[in-house]
Design an enzyme around this catalytic site. Structure first.
Site, PDB file in Angstrom:
ATOM      1  CB  SER A 166      -0.904   0.017   1.235  1.00  0.00           C
ATOM      2  OG  SER A 166      -1.588   1.256   1.336  1.00  0.00           O
ATOM      3  CE1 TYR A 181      -3.871  -2.045   5.199  1.00  0.00           C
ATOM      4  CE2 TYR A 181      -3.221   0.204   4.663  1.00  0.00           C
ATOM      5  CZ  TYR A 181      -3.610  -1.058   4.260  1.00  0.00           C
ATOM      6  OH  TYR A 181      -3.730  -1.336   2.912  1.00  0.00           O
ATOM      7  CE  LYS A 185      -1.373  -3.941   3.309  1.00  0.00           C
ATOM      8  NZ  LYS A 185      -1.412  -5.224   2.573  1.00  0.00           N
TER       9      LYS A 185
END
Length: 278
Positions: A166, A181, A185
């Site tokens: 991402s 998150y 990533k």
């Protein structure tokens, strides 16, 4: 130098290859799986919910039989569906072994799109949630890579891994708080670099595809009724719009090709409409 057509023009066909696609019932996977099938690959879909994954497999196969004929003539490969928690190493190993046995082939293309995002202010992030997202997004990416690579190494066969990262692995999104998150990533991106270096000697290439905001059904549900969120995101994208899932197919096929990207490994391919430029 050989300037023949086949030596100069890349080939994106995947005939004879077995592709494993995790997150197989998700919005991005629905498009990617069709592109893989259209290029001649057999496809094994993995997700947490078996019934949902089986439905995705049936829809994919039906699409292949309806679409890959006439002007778009192509063999329709085998499609299978599997339930697996990629955060559980034993489950991953058993599932990948079963996939190779079922297809009577060794998978040589892995696309890991499984994962999730959740939003908590960093100071309030529950420990259990933090552990859960790191296990799914971080350790899960490692476990599927391990189980994919082992039979390739044992059988001296080349392969290709694409881990979906991402842009959140290199920037901080705004306005939503998603520290774990982002951390997961960022870990995936560096995991790819590490695996690419370790496994180059086995002729296994490893790359990251890092999308920006995608208009998947899940994202559409998130922004439904929250126009301010959509406006905030799009205001930071030079192209002033979110991506459609189909806009990542070209990147996937490039990375999956033995000719187009044969010298590409350890790379983080960011496809974000220019978001990171600002």
């Amino acid at each position: 130098m050989d300037y023949s057509y086949d030596n100069v023009v890349p080939n994106f066909r995947l005939d004879g290859r077995l592709a494993i696609l995790t997150g197989g019932s998700g919005g991005l996977a629905q498009v990617i799986s069709r592109a893989l099938l259209a290029q001649g690959a057999d496809v094994a879909l993995i997700d947490m919910n078996l019934e949902r994954t089986q439905n995705a497999a049936k829809e994919l196969l039906a699409w292949g039989h309806d679409t890959l004929k006439g002007k778009h003539e192509s063999p329709v490969g085998q499609v299978s569906a599997w339930a697996c928690n990629i955060g559980d190493a034993e489950s991953v190993e058993a599932t990948f072994t079963s996939i190779n046995e079922h297809h009577n082939n060794i998978a040589d293309l892995l696309i890991n799109s499984a994962g999730y995002c959740e939003n908590f202010p960093a100071e309030e992030y529950p420990a259990a949630n933090a552990e859960g997202i790191m296990r799914a997004n971080g350790l899960g990416a490692f476990f599927v890579s391990q189980s994919f690579a082992r039979p390739l190494i044992q059988n001296n066969k080349k392969g290709l891994i694409i881990l979906i990262g991402s842009m959140s692995g290199t920037i901080v999104n705004d306005p939503q708080p998603q520290a774990m998150y982002n951390m997961s990533k960022a870990g995936v991106i560096h995991l790819v670099r590490s695996l690419a270096c370790e496994w180059a000697k086995y002729n296994i290439r490893v790359n990251t595809l890092s999308p920006g905001y995608i208009l998947t059904p899940l994202t559409r549900n998130v922004i439904s009724g929250h126009s301010e969120m959509k406006e905030a995101w799009e205001s930071k994208i030079p192209q002033k719009r979110m991506a459609e899932p189909k806009e990542f197919v070209g990147s996937i096929l490039y990375l999956a090709s033995d000719t187009a990207s044969s010298y590409t490994t350890g790379h983080n391919l960011v496809v974000d409409g220019g978001y990171e430029c600002w």
